[in-house]
Motif scaffolding. Structure first.
Motif, mmCIF file in Angstrom:
data_model
loop_
_atom_site.group_PDB
_atom_site.id
_atom_site.type_symbol
_atom_site.label_atom_id
_atom_site.label_comp_id
_atom_site.label_asym_id
_atom_site.label_seq_id
_atom_site.Cartn_x
_atom_site.Cartn_y
_atom_site.Cartn_z
ATOM 1 N N GLU A 158 19.922 -79.444 -32.308
ATOM 2 C CA GLU A 158 19.308 -80.950 -31.720
ATOM 3 C C GLU A 158 19.293 -80.595 -29.774
ATOM 4 O O GLU A 158 17.886 -81.544 -29.457
ATOM 5 N N ALA A 170 15.357 -81.601 -29.248
ATOM 6 C CA ALA A 170 15.126 -82.591 -28.666
ATOM 7 C C ALA A 170 14.181 -82.054 -26.768
ATOM 8 O O ALA A 170 13.521 -82.875 -26.642
ATOM 9 N N HIS A 185 14.834 -87.669 -27.336
ATOM 10 C CA HIS A 185 14.401 -87.047 -28.455
ATOM 11 C C HIS A 185 15.568 -86.647 -29.011
ATOM 12 O O HIS A 185 15.458 -85.697 -29.904
ATOM 13 N N LEU A 186 16.769 -86.500 -28.855
ATOM 14 C CA LEU A 186 18.234 -86.774 -29.394
ATOM 15 C C LEU A 186 18.012 -86.719 -30.718
ATOM 16 O O LEU A 186 17.701 -87.883 -30.700
ATOM 17 N N TYR A 187 18.520 -86.701 -31.948
ATOM 18 C CA TYR A 187 18.222 -86.929 -33.754
ATOM 19 C C TYR A 187 19.595 -88.663 -33.351
ATOM 20 O O TYR A 187 18.832 -89.359 -34.154
#
Length: 315
Positions: free
Chosen positions: A162, A166, A212-214
């Motif tokens: 992740e 990101a 932009h992390l999940y």
């Protein structure tokens, strides 16, 4: 008869327990590593798919308790990228179960539909079988307007993957790149792409990566729970859980119940002031760091302007 009385007594105790917890600060985001389904199945003498099925029942029960407490976000670790290394038979059974339970969760009789839960399936979904990926997309589309509670289900996920993803997306954003239809990247602004390396350092920040992390859009977890007695994070939410209250619970996930959740939240409430203190210190550190970086940049531009004026003055 006795079972009915017992169930009624348990519901009454849970109702009282919820009212007690509501007198203190309630976590807005709870993250859970649901560990112990396979060991539960082995000890009960049942197949492992059934053990994971009992784990799903425990998830539904825990979600209902979180709804009663007013918890707004629940994130669960359902399937790691590393789990693909298990036997093909077990992985196939898990994928089939995941597809069934996702469809059930958002059906007309499902908990997400009945309680207004928005389902978000997070991870590298390209690694999932097509039918499971389709179920995940259906679940997210069917519940996208629900707003009571958000359920983040992490599948085909590891935290390191992740963070790498990101960071890659943050760099693309800073460079003025976008994904092309062929799967590559292309410049959206030629000048930005040509001059990007000069400004990349100032553009890649903690905030740009977090966008932009999940889990972007969800607050960081207040509490992170791991069941089964293991005391490690297993590559789950390493970035987001840096200030979380960690609770390692010595019970297999299918046996997780209200008494375990009550005790964990009670311990969180006892340490709440200390957690808030460390959170404020961390936020202050980042504010000071950003100020120092911008101040160095301002001083650089000031000296350049002064030098230019001096050259203009003296020819």
């Amino acid at each position: 008869m006795l079972r009915t009385i017992w169930n009624a007594l348990c519901r009454a105790i849970a109702w009282i327990g919820v009212r007690i917890l509501l007198c203190g600060p309630v976590p807005q985001h709870i993250a859970i590593i649901m560990d112990g389904n396979r060991r539960f199945a082995d000890r009960a003498g049942i197949d492992r798919k059934s053990g994971h099925g009992f784990g799903y029942d425990s998830l539904i029960q825990t979600l209902e308790l979180c709804l009663d407490l007013g918890v707004r976000y629940v994130t669960v670790y359902a399937f790691s990228i590393d789990n693909f290394a298990r036997s093909q038979e077990e992985v196939s059974a898990l994928m089939e179960l995941m597809r069934e339970k996702l469809d059930l969760l958002v059906s007309n009789e499902g908990l997400a539909t009945a309680k207004g839960i928005r389902v978000c399936v997070l991870g590298d979904l390209t690694l999932l079988p097509e039918d499971v990926r389709a179920s995940a997309n259906r679940a997210m589309a069917a519940t996208k307007h629900n707003s009571i509670t958000v359920l983040n289900i992490c599948v085909a996920y590891t935290s390191t993957q992740e963070i790498v993803n990101a960071t890659r997306e943050a760099v693309k954003e800073a460079l003025g790149l976008s994904s092309s239809k062929s799967g590559g990247s292309q410049l959206t602004n030629e000048n930005d792409g040509r001059n990007s390396l000069k400004t990349l350092d100032s553009q890649i920040t903690k905030e740009s990566i977090e966008r932009h992390l999940y889990t972007a859009g969800s607050p960081w977890p207040d509490v992170l729970i791991r069941t089964s007695g293991e005391t490690r994070l297993s590559n789950f939410m390493l970035w987001q859980a840096c200030h979380s209250h960690l609770a390692f619970c010595n019970v297999l996930w299918p046996n997780f119940s209200f008494r375990h959740l009550f005790w964990i939240i009670f311990q969180y409430q006892k340490s709440y002031r200390s957690l808030q203190h460390h959170w404020i210190k961390a936020q202050s550190f980042w504010i000071i760091l950003q100020y120092q970086r911008s101040n160095r940049s301002l001083q650089h531009h000031w000296h350049k302007a002064q030098s230019f004026q001096t050259r203009q003055k003296f020819g």
